[in-house]
Write an enzyme that holds these catalytic residues in place. Sequence first.
Site, short mmCIF file in Angstrom:
data_model
loop_
_atom_site.label_atom_id
_atom_site.label_comp_id
_atom_site.label_asym_id
_atom_site.label_seq_id
_atom_site.Cartn_x
_atom_site.Cartn_y
_atom_site.Cartn_z
N HIS A 18 0.84 -1.21 0.00
CA HIS A 18 0.00 0.00 0.00
C HIS A 18 0.86 1.25 0.00
CE1 HIS A 18 -3.23 -2.53 2.26
NE2 HIS A 18 -3.67 -2.33 1.03
N LYS A 42 -15.52 -8.20 4.12
CA LYS A 42 -14.34 -8.73 4.82
C LYS A 42 -14.54 -8.63 6.32
CE LYS A 42 -11.07 -7.41 1.18
NZ LYS A 42 -9.99 -6.48 0.78
N ARG A 95 -1.80 -5.91 -8.44
CA ARG A 95 -0.69 -6.85 -8.30
C ARG A 95 -0.75 -7.98 -9.30
NH1 ARG A 95 -2.42 -7.83 -2.26
NH2 ARG A 95 -4.30 -7.76 -3.52
N SER A 132 -3.02 -7.56 2.84
CA SER A 132 -3.46 -7.42 4.24
C SER A 132 -4.00 -8.74 4.77
CB SER A 132 -4.54 -6.35 4.36
OG SER A 132 -4.04 -5.09 4.02
O1 PNS Z 1 -9.13 -2.80 0.33
P1 PNS Z 1 -10.45 -3.30 -0.21
O2 PNS Z 1 -11.23 -4.02 0.87
O3 PNS Z 1 -10.29 -4.12 -1.43
O4 PNS Z 1 -11.30 -1.97 -0.62
C1 PNS Z 1 -12.58 -2.09 -1.21
C2 PNS Z 1 -13.32 -0.76 -1.11
C3 PNS Z 1 -13.47 -0.35 0.35
C4 PNS Z 1 -12.53 0.33 -1.83
C5 PNS Z 1 -14.73 -0.96 -1.78
O5 PNS Z 1 -15.41 -1.93 -1.08
C6 PNS Z 1 -15.54 0.33 -1.81
O6 PNS Z 1 -15.32 1.16 -2.67
N1 PNS Z 1 -16.49 0.51 -0.87
C7 PNS Z 1 -17.31 1.73 -0.79
C8 PNS Z 1 -18.79 1.49 -1.12
C9 PNS Z 1 -19.12 1.88 -2.55
O7 PNS Z 1 -18.98 3.03 -2.94
N2 PNS Z 1 -19.58 0.89 -3.34
C10 PNS Z 1 -19.99 1.09 -4.72
C11 PNS Z 1 -18.91 1.23 -5.76
S1 PNS Z 1 -17.79 -0.11 -5.84
#
Ligand code: PNS
Length: 162
Positions: A18, A42, A95, A132
């Site tokens: 990150h 998660k 990645r 993570s």
């Molecule tokens: O590190 P991660 O868990 O892969 O991150 C995922 C994350 C938090 C970026 C994704 O779940 C997210 O964008 N959540 C916000 C809710 C949202 O806007 N959802 C609709 C568009 S994807």
Amino acid sequence: MRRIAVVPGSFDPVTLGHLDVIDRAAGLFDELHVLVVHNPDKSALLPISQRVSLLEQAIREAGLPTNIVVASWSMGLLVDYCMDVGASVLVKGIRSQVDVAYETPMAIVNRNLAAVETVFLLPDPANAHVSSSLVRQVAGLGGDVSPYVPRAVAEYLERSRV
Ligand code: PNS
């Protein structure tokens, strides 16, 4: 016009992968928001406030650029945060093909929702295997995660033995 971008993620906890992406992204934009978002898909290890605190420590200790802001968001869509702060770009690290498959639908939905574009950055290959979820698993079983995470995170996990 100031170019403002957001790097969203669970950051549970922040890894060296990150940090690498955050560092690269900070060089591409005038202002970079690193946004801790709750991901309901998660099961979390650390509370959001702790993730924010560890990100702030890690960014400071690594001497990353000062145009980085750390924040958290739990009140709705990610693009709502982008609108609030005037960001038109999301940045994600890629990645592998697995990440491409996971990120592509979210990138398209975010573009459809609010014309927010997603930029994918390739991290240092040295970090390609770092995630993570791997860190959570190794730490949970008592293993050494110091090669994969910033010092502040390794010390926190060692102290709390979570
Ligand atoms: O590190 P991660 O868990 O892969 O991150 C995922 C994350 C938090 C970026 C994704 O779940 C997210 O964008 N959540 C916000 C809710 C949202 O806007 N959802 C609709 C568009 S994807």
